[in-house]
Design an enzyme around this catalytic site. Structure first.
Site, PDB file in Angstrom:
ATOM      1  CB  SER A 105      29.592  57.310  53.933  1.00  0.00           C
ATOM      2  OG  SER A 105      30.172  58.551  54.274  1.00  0.00           O
ATOM      3  CB  ALA A 133      28.470  59.380  50.530  1.00  0.00           C
ATOM      4  CE  LYS A 134      37.423  59.827  53.767  1.00  0.00           C
ATOM      5  NZ  LYS A 134      37.885  60.955  52.952  1.00  0.00           N
ATOM      6  CB  ALA A 135      30.988  56.963  48.180  1.00  0.00           C
ATOM      7  CE1 TYR A 194      38.704  61.088  48.453  1.00  0.00           C
ATOM      8  CE2 TYR A 194      36.557  60.046  48.634  1.00  0.00           C
ATOM      9  CZ  TYR A 194      37.525  60.888  49.140  1.00  0.00           C
ATOM     10  OH  TYR A 194      37.312  61.532  50.332  1.00  0.00           O
TER      11      TYR A 194
END
Length: 289
Positions: free
Chosen positions: A63, A157-159, A163
């Site tokens: 990520s 990506a867990k960015a 969110y």
């Protein structure tokens, strides 16, 4: 633990050392606070062991690379730090949060190549993400926000920045008495909930959206493997909203959500059926095995 997350006993791992919980702070001009240059992982420990820990550490590194920075720790060093945090917490069952970000430094514009990359890891108790929904099924709103095209964001990506619309969607859902919101993607296909992937059941077969513009969750992949091991057909495909009328069951998957039944999405209703309950129970057994 009780109270605000800034005022608790314990320790948080920051940049290679354990820091007293209340002292684990960053400067107001930290780049990530202004420009969302941050990635994170949500993980759960069961019986003192983090489920799929290394896969989470590997995704954290990927990520960061996707949003153009490198975490200055190896996978092994991240794994060791998580183990240290979990041991220090004294918890057997815990939620573990690893977060990496561009810190404060010489740059304070959009560009931040000269700023250091930092890493922190914390652990705390966190019960069922959707409360009693595990028994009766969560109620979901339908978000007005859509998951963006991968041409506009690094969608795998867990960015942190990705969110923002999830927070807005969940707030709107809670204001209507719902647990969460389901999001469509930029093409109008069913995508996911704000922090969990989604599955549907019809005629004994499972259907789940293709994760081509949102995160292919580790729990999602685990559950698909469990279903296939049972000989259940899984269709990973694009799902149109009007198809929801024909589905019988629905559930969400995620590290925080685990496997949570869904009873209603907008005006569509679903039963908390046998397969949903079976998968939820099997997942609970798997993570504690």
């Amino acid at each position: 633990m009780a109270g605000g997350y800034d005022n608790r006993d314990g320790h948080i791992w920051m940049d290679g050392k354990m820091v007293e919980w209340r002292e684990a702070n960053v400067h107001i001009l930290t780049h990530a606070l202004h420009y969302a240059s941050s990635v994170f992982e949500g993980e759960r420990a069961y019986n003192g062991k983090i489920f799929k820990s290394r896969e989470h550490s590997e995704r954290l590194k990927r990520s960061a690379e996707m949003i153009d920075f490198e975490i200055p720790y190896t996978i092994e060093e991240i794994e060791a730090a998580k183990a240290e945090v979990l041991a220090a917490s004294g918890l057997q069952d815990a939620y573990v949060r690893a977060v990496a970000w561009r810190g404060v430094g010489e740059d304070m514009g959009v560009a931040s190549a000269r700023n250091p990359v930092r890493l922190a890891i914390a652990a705390w108790e966190w019960g069922a993400y959707y409360g009693d929904a595990k028994m009766k099924g969560a109620k979901l709103d339908i978000s007005k926000w859509k998951r963006p095209s991968p041409e506009t964001i690094p969608s795998h990506a867990k960015a942190a920045g990705l969110y923002m619309i999830c927070t807005m969607s969940k707030h709107a859902a809670e204001a209507k008495g719902c647990s969460d919101a389901m999001m469509y993607d930029y093409r109008g296909y069913v995508a996911e909930a704000t922090g969990a992937n989604i599955f549907f059941v019809k005629d004994g077969e499972v259907h789940t959206p293709t994760p081509d513009c949102f995160l292919n969750g580790i729990t999602r992949q685990t559950v698909i493997g469990m279903l296939k091991d049972k000989g259940i057909t899984v269709h990973e495909r694009h799902i149109m909203p009007e198809e929801l009328d024909g589905f019988e069951q629905c559930w969400l998957t995620g590290t925080a959500a685990e496997v949570t039944p869904v009873g209603q999405i907008g005006d569509w209703k679903f039963e908390v059926g046998a397969l949903t309950r079976e998968i939820a129970l099997d997942y609970e057994k798997l993570v504690r095995s």
